[in-house]
Motif scaffolding. Structure first.
Motif, PDB file in Angstrom:
ATOM      1  N   LEU A 182       0.812  -1.222   0.000  1.00  0.00           N
ATOM      2  CA  LEU A 182       0.000   0.000   0.000  1.00  0.00           C
ATOM      3  C   LEU A 182       0.847   1.275   0.000  1.00  0.00           C
ATOM      4  O   LEU A 182       0.421   2.323   0.458  1.00  0.00           O
ATOM      5  N   ILE A 183       2.046   1.174  -0.551  1.00  0.00           N
ATOM      6  CA  ILE A 183       2.932   2.328  -0.716  1.00  0.00           C
ATOM      7  C   ILE A 183       2.641   2.955  -2.078  1.00  0.00           C
ATOM      8  O   ILE A 183       2.636   2.258  -3.095  1.00  0.00           O
ATOM      9  N   PRO A 184       2.386   4.269  -2.130  1.00  0.00           N
ATOM     10  CA  PRO A 184       2.144   4.913  -3.426  1.00  0.00           C
ATOM     11  C   PRO A 184       3.342   4.766  -4.359  1.00  0.00           C
ATOM     12  O   PRO A 184       4.472   5.040  -3.963  1.00  0.00           O
ATOM     13  N   ARG A 185       3.103   4.296  -5.569  1.00  0.00           N
ATOM     14  CA  ARG A 185       4.161   4.133  -6.567  1.00  0.00           C
ATOM     15  C   ARG A 185       3.994   5.089  -7.738  1.00  0.00           C
ATOM     16  O   ARG A 185       4.965   5.536  -8.329  1.00  0.00           O
ATOM     17  N   THR A 186       2.769   5.396  -8.106  1.00  0.00           N
ATOM     18  CA  THR A 186       2.503   6.300  -9.224  1.00  0.00           C
ATOM     19  C   THR A 186       1.326   7.188  -8.869  1.00  0.00           C
ATOM     20  O   THR A 186       0.340   6.708  -8.312  1.00  0.00           O
ATOM     21  N   VAL A 187       1.466   8.466  -9.168  1.00  0.00           N
ATOM     22  CA  VAL A 187       0.379   9.411  -8.949  1.00  0.00           C
ATOM     23  C   VAL A 187       0.196  10.217 -10.229  1.00  0.00           C
ATOM     24  O   VAL A 187       1.164  10.716 -10.796  1.00  0.00           O
ATOM     25  N   LEU A 188      -1.049  10.321 -10.682  1.00  0.00           N
ATOM     26  CA  LEU A 188      -1.388  11.210 -11.783  1.00  0.00           C
ATOM     27  C   LEU A 188      -2.358  12.239 -11.236  1.00  0.00           C
ATOM     28  O   LEU A 188      -3.392  11.893 -10.677  1.00  0.00           O
ATOM     29  N   ASP A 189      -1.999  13.498 -11.361  1.00  0.00           N
ATOM     30  CA  ASP A 189      -2.844  14.602 -10.917  1.00  0.00           C
ATOM     31  C   ASP A 189      -3.347  15.315 -12.163  1.00  0.00           C
ATOM     32  O   ASP A 189      -2.574  15.944 -12.883  1.00  0.00           O
ATOM     33  N   ARG A 190      -4.625  15.183 -12.436  1.00  0.00           N
ATOM     34  CA  ARG A 190      -5.229  15.708 -13.674  1.00  0.00           C
ATOM     35  C   ARG A 190      -4.512  15.145 -14.897  1.00  0.00           C
ATOM     36  O   ARG A 190      -4.296  15.837 -15.883  1.00  0.00           O
ATOM     37  N   GLY A 191      -4.106  13.864 -14.809  1.00  0.00           N
ATOM     38  CA  GLY A 191      -3.466  13.208 -15.937  1.00  0.00           C
ATOM     39  C   GLY A 191      -1.975  13.442 -16.067  1.00  0.00           C
ATOM     40  O   GLY A 191      -1.347  12.924 -16.964  1.00  0.00           O
ATOM     41  N   VAL A 192      -1.393  14.236 -15.161  1.00  0.00           N
ATOM     42  CA  VAL A 192       0.031  14.558 -15.229  1.00  0.00           C
ATOM     43  C   VAL A 192       0.758  13.856 -14.082  1.00  0.00           C
ATOM     44  O   VAL A 192       0.312  13.953 -12.921  1.00  0.00           O
ATOM     45  N   PRO A 193       1.858  13.160 -14.367  1.00  0.00           N
ATOM     46  CA  PRO A 193       2.598  12.483 -13.290  1.00  0.00           C
ATOM     47  C   PRO A 193       3.020  13.479 -12.204  1.00  0.00           C
ATOM     48  O   PRO A 193       3.433  14.599 -12.484  1.00  0.00           O
ATOM     49  N   ALA A 194       2.889  13.050 -10.948  1.00  0.00           N
ATOM     50  CA  ALA A 194       3.272  13.844  -9.790  1.00  0.00           C
ATOM     51  C   ALA A 194       4.084  12.967  -8.850  1.00  0.00           C
ATOM     52  O   ALA A 194       4.117  11.746  -8.994  1.00  0.00           O
ATOM     53  N   GLU A 195       4.750  13.596  -7.897  1.00  0.00           N
ATOM     54  CA  GLU A 195       5.525  12.826  -6.917  1.00  0.00           C
ATOM     55  C   GLU A 195       4.593  12.030  -6.022  1.00  0.00           C
ATOM     56  O   GLU A 195       3.603  12.564  -5.512  1.00  0.00           O
ATOM     57  N   PRO A 196       4.885  10.735  -5.803  1.00  0.00           N
ATOM     58  CA  PRO A 196       4.041   9.947  -4.889  1.00  0.00           C
ATOM     59  C   PRO A 196       4.222  10.371  -3.438  1.00  0.00           C
ATOM     60  O   PRO A 196       5.193  10.932  -3.056  1.00  0.00           O
TER      61      PRO A 196
END
Length: 90
Positions: A76-90
């Motif tokens: 349950l560790i964040p590996r990928t984040v997309l904010d409004r479709g744009v990659p962001a830091e997890p």
């Protein structure tokens, strides 16, 4: 599907649509593991949800569209984040 039904540490993701799994398969999953079945949808894989909001950037997964996605690993560790479709830091 047989192997996951015997593992109590696994949640079973089921797309309950005849094009993915026969109705009998859905019933068997719920009978075999009623507390571990999670219904999922493949609706976001199509443009159908987007058609419900004409003129908006909803329901699609493209850069700059309104798509907030969080991918977690097995711990349950964040590996990928997309904010409004744009990659962001997890």
């Amino acid at each position: 599907m047989g192997a996951v039904l015997t593992r109590n540490d696994v949640t079973i993701g089921v797309i309950a649509a005849p094009s993915h799994l026969a109705p009998d398969g859905v019933r068997r999953a719920f009978r075999a593991a009623p507390t571990r079945v999670m219904l999922v949808t493949d609706a976001l894989a199509t443009s159908t949800p987007a058609a419900l909001f004409p003129g908006r950037d909803l329901g699609l997964l493209r850069p700059a569209d309104r798509a907030d996605i969080l991918v977690l690993d097995d711990g349950l560790i964040p590996r990928t984040v997309l904010d409004r479709g744009v990659p962001a830091e997890p």
